[in-house]
Design a protein around this motif. Structure first.
Motif, short mmCIF file in Angstrom:
data_model
loop_
_atom_site.label_atom_id
_atom_site.label_comp_id
_atom_site.label_asym_id
_atom_site.label_seq_id
_atom_site.Cartn_x
_atom_site.Cartn_y
_atom_site.Cartn_z
N GLU A 138 0.82 -1.21 0.00
CA GLU A 138 0.00 0.00 0.00
C GLU A 138 0.85 1.27 0.00
OE1 GLU A 138 -2.61 -0.56 3.31
OE2 GLU A 138 -3.75 -2.11 2.27
N THR A 183 3.42 1.85 -1.66
CA THR A 183 3.90 2.16 -3.02
C THR A 183 2.90 3.00 -3.80
OG1 THR A 183 2.88 0.22 -4.07
CG2 THR A 183 5.10 -0.07 -3.12
N GLY A 184 1.64 3.03 -3.38
CA GLY A 184 0.61 3.75 -4.11
C GLY A 184 0.09 2.99 -5.31
N LEU A 185 0.57 1.79 -5.52
CA LEU A 185 0.19 0.98 -6.67
C LEU A 185 -1.31 0.76 -6.76
CD1 LEU A 185 1.14 -0.88 -9.03
CD2 LEU A 185 1.22 -2.73 -7.37
N PHE A 186 -1.97 0.60 -5.63
CA PHE A 186 -3.39 0.25 -5.64
C PHE A 186 -4.30 1.47 -5.78
CE2 PHE A 186 -1.40 -3.33 -3.35
CZ PHE A 186 -1.49 -4.22 -4.41
N ASN A 187 -3.71 2.64 -5.97
CA ASN A 187 -4.51 3.83 -6.28
C ASN A 187 -4.70 3.95 -7.79
OD1 ASN A 187 -4.57 4.47 -3.57
ND2 ASN A 187 -2.70 5.68 -3.69
N SER A 188 -4.30 2.92 -8.52
CA SER A 188 -4.39 2.95 -9.98
C SER A 188 -5.65 2.20 -10.43
CB SER A 188 -3.14 2.33 -10.58
OG SER A 188 -3.07 0.95 -10.26
N THR A 189 -5.58 1.60 -11.59
CA THR A 189 -6.74 0.92 -12.17
C THR A 189 -6.73 -0.59 -11.93
OG1 THR A 189 -5.59 0.71 -14.28
CG2 THR A 189 -6.98 2.67 -13.97
N ILE A 190 -5.96 -1.06 -11.00
CA ILE A 190 -5.91 -2.49 -10.71
C ILE A 190 -7.27 -2.94 -10.17
CG2 ILE A 190 -4.88 -4.27 -9.23
CD1 ILE A 190 -2.26 -2.70 -9.45
N LYS A 191 -7.84 -4.00 -10.75
CA LYS A 191 -9.19 -4.47 -10.39
C LYS A 191 -9.18 -5.52 -9.29
CE LYS A 191 -11.10 -1.89 -13.41
NZ LYS A 191 -11.79 -0.69 -13.02
#
Length: 135
Positions: free
Chosen positions: A27, A29-37
């Motif tokens: 969390e 990393t900010g990765l999950f603030n993207s379009t990952i479903k």
């Protein structure tokens, strides 16, 4: 991801995060603030799909190989249930009815135009569990 980020287990009537340290690191990393479903994983020897408030859903296909996790074979989680950390602090809230199977089987993930179709089962019990994830 090989190791599930948001997999849970049920222990003495509570839902517990299996790897909270990994969750916090991912969390950050900010990765999950993207379009990952959703996050597709293996590693833990069970089948599981869980949706959370403010988190990416997790889908675990890990029940096709060796010894399964101990415990109840089938667990249905409840909407609004809180997932706890190893220390007993709240980690997440479940937002949709979710399922965990601790029985051998396999999964099929089909990519459609505007959705992902997931089917789980084995042999005569093929399609024990199926659902759609919006794309």
């Amino acid at each position: 991801s090989h190791r599930p980020l948001y997999a849970i287990t049920c222990h003495k009537g509570s839902y517990l995060a299996l790897d909270y340290t990994l969750q916090l690191a991912a969390e950050a990393t900010g990765l999950f603030n993207s379009t990952i479903k959703f996050v597709l994983s293996g590693h833990y020897h069970l089948f599981q799909y869980v949706e959370y408030e403010g988190r990416v859903p997790t889908l675990v296909f890990g029940h096709g190989g060796t010894k399964l996790f101990d415990g109840d074979p089938n667990i249905a989680t409840a909407v609004g249930a809180t997932v706890l950390t190893e220390d007993g602090a709240p980690a997440a809230v479940i937002t949709a009815n979710s399922t965990m199977y601790k029985q051998f089987g396999f999964g099929l993930l089909e990519v459609k135009e505007e959705r992902f179709e997931v089917t789980e089962g084995a042999g005569a019990a093929w399609q024990r569990f199926n659902f759609t994830i919006p794309a």
